[in-house]
Design a protein around this motif. Structure first.
Motif, PDB file in Angstrom:
ATOM      1  N   LEU A  35     -51.775 -20.099  21.335  1.00 36.05           N
ATOM      2  CA  LEU A  35     -52.536 -19.922  20.101  1.00 36.05           C
ATOM      3  C   LEU A  35     -51.646 -20.054  18.872  1.00 36.05           C
ATOM      4  O   LEU A  35     -52.083 -20.568  17.836  1.00 36.05           O
ATOM      5  N   ASP A  36     -50.380 -19.630  18.975  1.00 32.90           N
ATOM      6  CA  ASP A  36     -49.431 -19.855  17.883  1.00 32.90           C
ATOM      7  C   ASP A  36     -49.285 -21.351  17.615  1.00 32.90           C
ATOM      8  O   ASP A  36     -49.309 -21.795  16.465  1.00 32.90           O
ATOM      9  N   GLU A  37     -49.126 -22.120  18.683  1.00 33.59           N
ATOM     10  CA  GLU A  37     -48.982 -23.569  18.537  1.00 33.59           C
ATOM     11  C   GLU A  37     -50.251 -24.199  17.970  1.00 33.59           C
ATOM     12  O   GLU A  37     -50.179 -25.102  17.133  1.00 33.59           O
ATOM     13  N   LEU A  38     -51.394 -23.726  18.417  1.00 31.69           N
ATOM     14  CA  LEU A  38     -52.662 -24.241  17.894  1.00 31.69           C
ATOM     15  C   LEU A  38     -52.777 -23.945  16.405  1.00 31.69           C
ATOM     16  O   LEU A  38     -53.169 -24.810  15.618  1.00 31.69           O
ATOM     17  N   SER A  39     -52.410 -22.742  16.001  1.00 31.71           N
ATOM     18  CA  SER A  39     -52.466 -22.377  14.589  1.00 31.71           C
ATOM     19  C   SER A  39     -51.571 -23.298  13.763  1.00 31.71           C
ATOM     20  O   SER A  39     -51.958 -23.753  12.679  1.00 31.71           O
ATOM     21  N   ASP A  40     -50.382 -23.600  14.271  1.00 30.33           N
ATOM     22  CA  ASP A  40     -49.475 -24.527  13.582  1.00 30.33           C
ATOM     23  C   ASP A  40     -50.085 -25.922  13.495  1.00 30.33           C
ATOM     24  O   ASP A  40     -49.966 -26.596  12.469  1.00 30.33           O
ATOM     25  N   LEU A  41     -50.743 -26.359  14.563  1.00 28.82           N
ATOM     26  CA  LEU A  41     -51.377 -27.683  14.563  1.00 28.82           C
ATOM     27  C   LEU A  41     -52.468 -27.789  13.503  1.00 28.82           C
ATOM     28  O   LEU A  41     -52.691 -28.862  12.942  1.00 28.82           O
ATOM     29  N   LEU A  42     -53.143 -26.690  13.230  1.00 30.48           N
ATOM     30  CA  LEU A  42     -54.225 -26.705  12.245  1.00 30.48           C
ATOM     31  C   LEU A  42     -53.733 -27.051  10.841  1.00 30.48           C
ATOM     32  O   LEU A  42     -54.522 -27.420   9.975  1.00 30.48           O
TER      33      LEU A  42
END
Length: 160
Positions: A35-42
């Motif tokens: 989820l940290d990585e997903l947040s960064d991708l956003l």
């Protein structure tokens, strides 16, 4: 609960609209990192891996679709970030409510869509795949499977 049904190993209803999170710590950590990585991708709305998070709203009118994406895109990203932040904090807790679980579902769905894009999963896939440990995509498949099962378990917990 059915006689032969395994207990939910993610979250269990406790009554009064409360749920106990029983997901193992290592799996919580894996989801939190993803989820940290997903947040960064956003932060990069033009990233091709986010394509499934913002499907076209106006297939026949590209100009209208661009306007829609500009208007709705930031609101959707803000909503997803808020859900992701809520889930990351909940992964540290053992007691949550149904609203918290809906944030889980929103975040898990977004994660699965992005992972599905990375894995090139299509609507026609039947789930029958043989992923070997030496496959470079094996960790992504494992995370996709984890997110899928956790999402299913959350749905089972909130369904009457």
């Amino acid at each position: 609960m059915g006689l032969f049904r395994d207990p939910n190993w993610v979250v269990r209803p406790q009554g009064n609209g409360r749920f106990k999170v029983v997901l193992r710590a290592d799996l919580r950590g894996a989801l939190s990192n993803a989820l940290d990585e997903l947040s960064d991708l956003l932060d990069d709305p033009d990233s091709p891996v986010l394509a499934r998070l913002s499907p076209p709203a106006y297939l026949q009118d590209p100009d209208k679709d661009v306007e829609y994406q500009l208007l709705a895109g930031e609101e959707l990203r803000t909503s997803r970030r808020a859900a992701i932040d809520a889930v990351r904090s909940m992964l540290e807790q053992t007691d949550v409510d149904e609203d918290d679980l809906w944030a889980w579902l929103q975040s898990l769905n977004a994660l699965r869509l992005v992972l599905g894009t990375l894995l090139d999963i299509s609507d026609d896939d039947d789930g029958g795949r043989d992923v070997h440990d030496d496959d470079p995509a094996a960790p992504i498949w494992a995370l996709y499977d984890l997110a899928t099962v956790v999402q299913y378990q959350v749905i089972q917990a909130i369904s009457p």
